[in-house]
Design an enzyme around this catalytic site. Structure first.
Site, PDB file in Angstrom:
ATOM      1  CG  HIS A  55      -0.243   0.046   2.533  1.00 47.62           C
ATOM      2  ND1 HIS A  55      -0.197  -1.030   3.398  1.00 47.62           N
ATOM      3  CD2 HIS A  55       0.454   1.026   3.146  1.00 47.62           C
ATOM      4  CE1 HIS A  55       0.482  -0.709   4.472  1.00 47.62           C
ATOM      5  NE2 HIS A  55       0.901   0.537   4.346  1.00 47.62           N
TER       6      HIS A  55
HETATM    7  P1  TYD Z   1      -1.822  -2.587   7.794  1.00 45.76           P
HETATM    8  O1  TYD Z   1      -1.216  -1.248   7.891  1.00 45.76           O
HETATM    9  O2  TYD Z   1      -2.813  -2.822   6.686  1.00 45.76           O
HETATM   10  O3  TYD Z   1      -0.685  -3.680   7.751  1.00 45.76           O
HETATM   11  P2  TYD Z   1       0.079  -4.316   6.485  1.00 45.76           P
HETATM   12  O4  TYD Z   1      -0.079  -3.378   5.353  1.00 45.76           O
HETATM   13  O5  TYD Z   1       1.476  -4.496   6.942  1.00 45.76           O
HETATM   14  O6  TYD Z   1      -0.551  -5.631   6.226  1.00 45.76           O
HETATM   15  O7  TYD Z   1      -2.540  -2.897   9.168  1.00 45.76           O
HETATM   16  C1  TYD Z   1      -3.134  -4.163   9.421  1.00 45.76           C
HETATM   17  C2  TYD Z   1      -4.342  -3.953  10.318  1.00 45.76           C
HETATM   18  O8  TYD Z   1      -3.949  -3.378  11.568  1.00 45.76           O
HETATM   19  C3  TYD Z   1      -5.380  -3.028   9.710  1.00 45.76           C
HETATM   20  O9  TYD Z   1      -6.576  -3.736   9.578  1.00 45.76           O
HETATM   21  C4  TYD Z   1      -5.564  -1.912  10.679  1.00 45.76           C
HETATM   22  C5  TYD Z   1      -4.767  -2.275  11.910  1.00 45.76           C
HETATM   23  N1  TYD Z   1      -3.921  -1.148  12.360  1.00 45.76           N
HETATM   24  C6  TYD Z   1      -4.395  -0.296  13.338  1.00 45.76           C
HETATM   25  O10 TYD Z   1      -5.522  -0.454  13.858  1.00 45.76           O
HETATM   26  N2  TYD Z   1      -3.598   0.737  13.758  1.00 45.76           N
HETATM   27  C7  TYD Z   1      -2.371   0.967  13.213  1.00 45.76           C
HETATM   28  O11 TYD Z   1      -1.665   1.934  13.639  1.00 45.76           O
HETATM   29  C8  TYD Z   1      -1.901   0.086  12.181  1.00 45.76           C
HETATM   30  C9  TYD Z   1      -0.540   0.294  11.551  1.00 45.76           C
HETATM   31  C10 TYD Z   1      -2.703  -0.950  11.786  1.00 45.76           C
END
Ligand code: TYD
Length: 138
Positions: A55
């Site tokens: 992303h």
């Molecule tokens: P995400 O940033 O999508 O992780 P990646 O791209 O590494 O797979 O985050 C995964 C999940 O965690 C997403 O559903 C939302 C939650 N999240 C939070 O609630 N707060 C945060 O600060 C972060 C980074 C993620």
């Protein structure tokens, strides 16, 4: 940051205090980080072969640190890709807003610490690569 480039993203050498009894590295606002840290989170127990990220953020700046183990971070501004191997707890990858990122090749037991310039905001994410290219006007 529609026009941001992967060349604005750099490795930052953090301060380190090496002692025979163990080491300390420090990240301090307005000294080691090019933004004010408002949030920290960390990835751990990432299964072998798994990929994270995939992303971009519209406004968020981040520092990514392999506080334990190693992984690779591929940055992509829609034109140029750069891959960084993170494997030192005293090195941080500074990622400017508007960059597509993917994290891969997590070693067993690795921990990825992320220091972020903003609180969590789901609206700040671009999760579709075609949407990302449109956002960059590419
Ligand atoms: P995400 O940033 O999508 O992780 P990646 O791209 O590494 O797979 O985050 C995964 C999940 O965690 C997403 O559903 C939302 C939650 N999240 C939070 O609630 N707060 C945060 O600060 C972060 C980074 C993620």
């Amino acid at each position: 940051m529609k026009k941001s480039s992967v060349y604005a993203c750099t490795m930052i050498e953090l301060s380190k205090h090496h002692r025979p009894q163990g080491n300390i590295s420090v990240v301090e606002n307005n000294k080691d980080v090019p933004f004010e840290v408002k949030r920290a989170y960390y990835l751990y127990d990432v299964p072998g072969g798994e990929s994270r990220g995939g992303h971009a953020h519209k406004a968020l700046s981040q520092l990514i640190i392999a506080v334990s183990g190693s992984f690779s971070v591929t940055l992509d501004d829609g034109k140029v890709k750069r891959t960084f191997m993170l494997n030192r707890p005293y090195q941080a990858l500074y990622v400017v807003p508007g960059i597509w990122r993917t994290l891969d090749d997590f070693s067993s037991g690795s921990v990825c610490l992320v220091l972020a310039s903003e609180k969590y905001d789901a609206e700040d994410y671009i999760r579709d690569y075609e949407d990302y290219l449109n956002y960059k006007n590419l």
